[in-house]
Design a protein around this motif. Sequence first.
Motif, PDB file in Angstrom:
ATOM      1  N   GLY A 274       0.812  -1.204   0.000  1.00 27.30           N
ATOM      2  CA  GLY A 274       0.000   0.000   0.000  1.00 27.30           C
ATOM      3  C   GLY A 274       0.844   1.250   0.000  1.00 27.30           C
ATOM      4  O   GLY A 274       2.057   1.214  -0.271  1.00 27.30           O
ATOM      5  N   PRO A 275       0.238   2.403   0.317  1.00 29.49           N
ATOM      6  CA  PRO A 275       0.973   3.681   0.289  1.00 29.49           C
ATOM      7  C   PRO A 275       2.113   3.699   1.298  1.00 29.49           C
ATOM      8  O   PRO A 275       2.053   3.055   2.349  1.00 29.49           O
ATOM      9  CB  PRO A 275      -0.116   4.707   0.657  1.00 29.49           C
ATOM     10  N   TYR A 276       3.143   4.467   0.955  1.00 28.33           N
ATOM     11  CA  TYR A 276       4.284   4.607   1.855  1.00 28.33           C
ATOM     12  C   TYR A 276       3.911   5.543   3.007  1.00 28.33           C
ATOM     13  O   TYR A 276       3.685   6.737   2.809  1.00 28.33           O
ATOM     14  CB  TYR A 276       5.497   5.162   1.107  1.00 28.33           C
ATOM     15  N   ARG A 277       3.860   5.000   4.200  1.00 30.81           N
ATOM     16  CA  ARG A 277       3.588   5.758   5.420  1.00 30.81           C
ATOM     17  C   ARG A 277       4.579   5.309   6.487  1.00 30.81           C
ATOM     18  O   ARG A 277       5.097   4.195   6.440  1.00 30.81           O
ATOM     19  CB  ARG A 277       2.158   5.526   5.913  1.00 30.81           C
ATOM     20  N   VAL A 278       4.803   6.193   7.473  1.00 29.45           N
ATOM     21  CA  VAL A 278       5.738   5.853   8.539  1.00 29.45           C
ATOM     22  C   VAL A 278       5.272   4.609   9.284  1.00 29.45           C
ATOM     23  O   VAL A 278       6.057   3.709   9.607  1.00 29.45           O
ATOM     24  CB  VAL A 278       5.895   7.044   9.507  1.00 29.45           C
ATOM     25  N   ARG A 279       3.968   4.536   9.539  1.00 27.79           N
ATOM     26  CA  ARG A 279       3.449   3.369  10.249  1.00 27.79           C
ATOM     27  C   ARG A 279       3.625   2.099   9.423  1.00 27.79           C
ATOM     28  O   ARG A 279       3.979   1.038   9.962  1.00 27.79           O
ATOM     29  CB  ARG A 279       1.972   3.586  10.567  1.00 27.79           C
ATOM     30  N   ALA A 280       3.392   2.198   8.109  1.00 29.00           N
ATOM     31  CA  ALA A 280       3.557   1.024   7.241  1.00 29.00           C
ATOM     32  C   ALA A 280       5.020   0.603   7.170  1.00 29.00           C
ATOM     33  O   ALA A 280       5.329  -0.596   7.133  1.00 29.00           O
ATOM     34  CB  ALA A 280       3.028   1.339   5.846  1.00 29.00           C
ATOM     35  N   ARG A 368      14.129   9.839  -2.337  1.00 30.54           N
ATOM     36  CA  ARG A 368      13.552   9.932  -3.679  1.00 30.54           C
ATOM     37  C   ARG A 368      12.663   8.712  -3.957  1.00 30.54           C
ATOM     38  O   ARG A 368      11.573   8.833  -4.537  1.00 30.54           O
ATOM     39  CB  ARG A 368      14.671  10.028  -4.708  1.00 30.54           C
ATOM     40  N   ALA A 369      13.136   7.535  -3.538  1.00 25.73           N
ATOM     41  CA  ALA A 369      12.317   6.326  -3.694  1.00 25.73           C
ATOM     42  C   ALA A 369      11.062   6.414  -2.837  1.00 25.73           C
ATOM     43  O   ALA A 369       9.988   5.938  -3.232  1.00 25.73           O
ATOM     44  CB  ALA A 369      13.131   5.087  -3.311  1.00 25.73           C
ATOM     45  N   LEU A 370      11.170   7.028  -1.671  1.00 28.36           N
ATOM     46  CA  LEU A 370      10.016   7.199  -0.789  1.00 28.36           C
ATOM     47  C   LEU A 370       8.959   8.075  -1.452  1.00 28.36           C
ATOM     48  O   LEU A 370       7.751   7.808  -1.354  1.00 28.36           O
ATOM     49  CB  LEU A 370      10.467   7.811   0.534  1.00 28.36           C
ATOM     50  N   ARG A 371       9.396   9.110  -2.177  1.00 27.56           N
ATOM     51  CA  ARG A 371       8.458  10.035  -2.810  1.00 27.56           C
ATOM     52  C   ARG A 371       7.902   9.488  -4.118  1.00 27.56           C
ATOM     53  O   ARG A 371       6.718   9.629  -4.405  1.00 27.56           O
ATOM     54  CB  ARG A 371       9.144  11.378  -3.091  1.00 27.56           C
ATOM     55  N   ARG A 372       8.764   8.864  -4.911  1.00 23.23           N
ATOM     56  CA  ARG A 372       8.388   8.497  -6.265  1.00 23.23           C
ATOM     57  C   ARG A 372       8.098   7.014  -6.460  1.00 23.23           C
ATOM     58  O   ARG A 372       7.603   6.611  -7.521  1.00 23.23           O
ATOM     59  CB  ARG A 372       9.490   8.914  -7.247  1.00 23.23           C
ATOM     60  N   GLY A 373       8.422   6.188  -5.495  1.00 21.53           N
ATOM     61  CA  GLY A 373       8.249   4.754  -5.676  1.00 21.53           C
ATOM     62  C   GLY A 373       9.459   4.136  -6.367  1.00 21.53           C
ATOM     63  O   GLY A 373      10.553   4.691  -6.366  1.00 21.53           O
ATOM     64  N   TRP A 377      14.548  -0.083  -8.375  1.00 20.93           N
ATOM     65  CA  TRP A 377      15.337   0.723  -9.308  1.00 20.93           C
ATOM     66  C   TRP A 377      16.308   1.618  -8.544  1.00 20.93           C
ATOM     67  O   TRP A 377      17.481   1.721  -8.893  1.00 20.93           O
ATOM     68  CB  TRP A 377      14.389   1.545 -10.176  1.00 20.93           C
ATOM     69  N   HIS A 378      15.830   2.211  -7.470  1.00 19.55           N
ATOM     70  CA  HIS A 378      16.711   3.065  -6.673  1.00 19.55           C
ATOM     71  C   HIS A 378      17.760   2.245  -5.927  1.00 19.55           C
ATOM     72  O   HIS A 378      18.864   2.732  -5.665  1.00 19.55           O
ATOM     73  CB  HIS A 378      15.878   3.906  -5.707  1.00 19.55           C
TER      74      HIS A 378
END
Length: 474
Positions: A274-280, A368-373, A377-378
């Motif tokens: 799912g979405p990147y969140r601190v809790r996740a 950058r990977a956190l923001r863009r997915g 690749w990163h």
Amino acid sequence: MSGVPHHLSRWIGLAGSVLLAVAAYLGGALPHADLRPTPVSIWQGPNGPLVIGLWLVGTALLAWAWWSLRDSAPSTRWVLVTVALWLLPMLVTPPLGSRDAYAYACQGASYSAGINPYEQGVAALPCPWLDTISYIWRDTPAPYGPLFVVLSGAVVSAAGSLAGSVALFRLLAVAGVALTAWALPVLARRCGVPPQRALWLALACPLVPVHLVSGAHNDALMVGLLTAGLAVVAARPGRPLPLLAGGLLLGLAAAVKVTALVVVPFAALAAIAGPYRVRALARDGAWVVGAAVTAVVAVTLAAGLDFGFISGLEQGGLVVAWTSPPTAVGQTAGYVAALFGAHIDALPVTRGIAVVVLVAVLVWLWFRALRRGEPFWHAGLALTATVALSPLFHPWYWMWPLTVLAATARRTGWFSLVALVSSFLVLADGTGLPRWTKMPGAPLMTLLVIVVVVRLVRSARAARRPVPADRGAD
């Protein structure tokens, strides 16, 4: 090049592999060969012109066959069969391109005898095969992780001879290649890359038969474990047990070579469902990070060793070659200073700056990977930065980023070109050509660094520039 018949590429590559095998028998990294050769002494030695000719033609054929199908491999099965054919001649030859297998054997003998190879060099035993190792490495501590030290001890104990030890180290390398062959398609599919293309780029590269298999480098095992760990994480994000297994594999890779830890933070991002969140990240990524760290610590303690392999990494600074960009910049600075009558050693400065830059780049890539997915690749870019900013570059080091990039990159030209050039940097007996081409090698590498930095800065500025609104819009 896509119009080249793939069967033609297969047999041309096999011919190149056979020629390299002959070169290995005539003038490879033989146990009692000259430990201080030069290109001139090799040429003037027994079968010199023939050995160099076989090495050059064999490498060229293998490289051309790989390059010709880099974007058009027909199928996964065809790639695996072709790679197996190319590897066969290398299984029964003396080592090509490096004497590292002999150093592995001596370190294994030291460990088997109760000596900590992180505290003493192999000359302390002394190793029964000490005369096979280059003088510069006889008194230096082992730079390898605890898992590989344990495996080296087991190999030497089981083989009982130098030839047998080299054969078993080669089998470990083949196991690493096989593990990569199993895991890479999983990672490639997850990243939307054709599996046959990923396998071809990573495993048919000339660096694999020459350096990973014939040279028996432990990088093969490290890359295999690393790729398997990433594949397991990619296949089951958000599920604790698979993430735990993936983290353990990544930790074992780091226990072979500690540089594998670079990808762990990116694998933690990939573990999130799912979405990147601190809790996740805390929920899913912690399984990967915790398992990787636990694996390294557990193997170290079980081996009865300490973390001395970290200080052993400093020994890479003993080699000065322009193929390392920070080293090339330092060399060039010294050459420029000499023009004005000054004599300076800029290497400690440029290498120190490179370490600081590497840390900054790794942090930037993670955010950058956190923001863009696209964490995988990163991760490949992080390995690229690690290799590029290290004080020492050996051709087989490029297999670290190449394998991950092969399964994640949309454009393949730039990292394939680096692999292609790297294939020609080391002669059959392990003589590194960069040592004898400091001029013009160092200035040219420095120029390349400047060009790359300028292009990166321009790209960053262009990305920040706001897009003008369409004036014709209502």
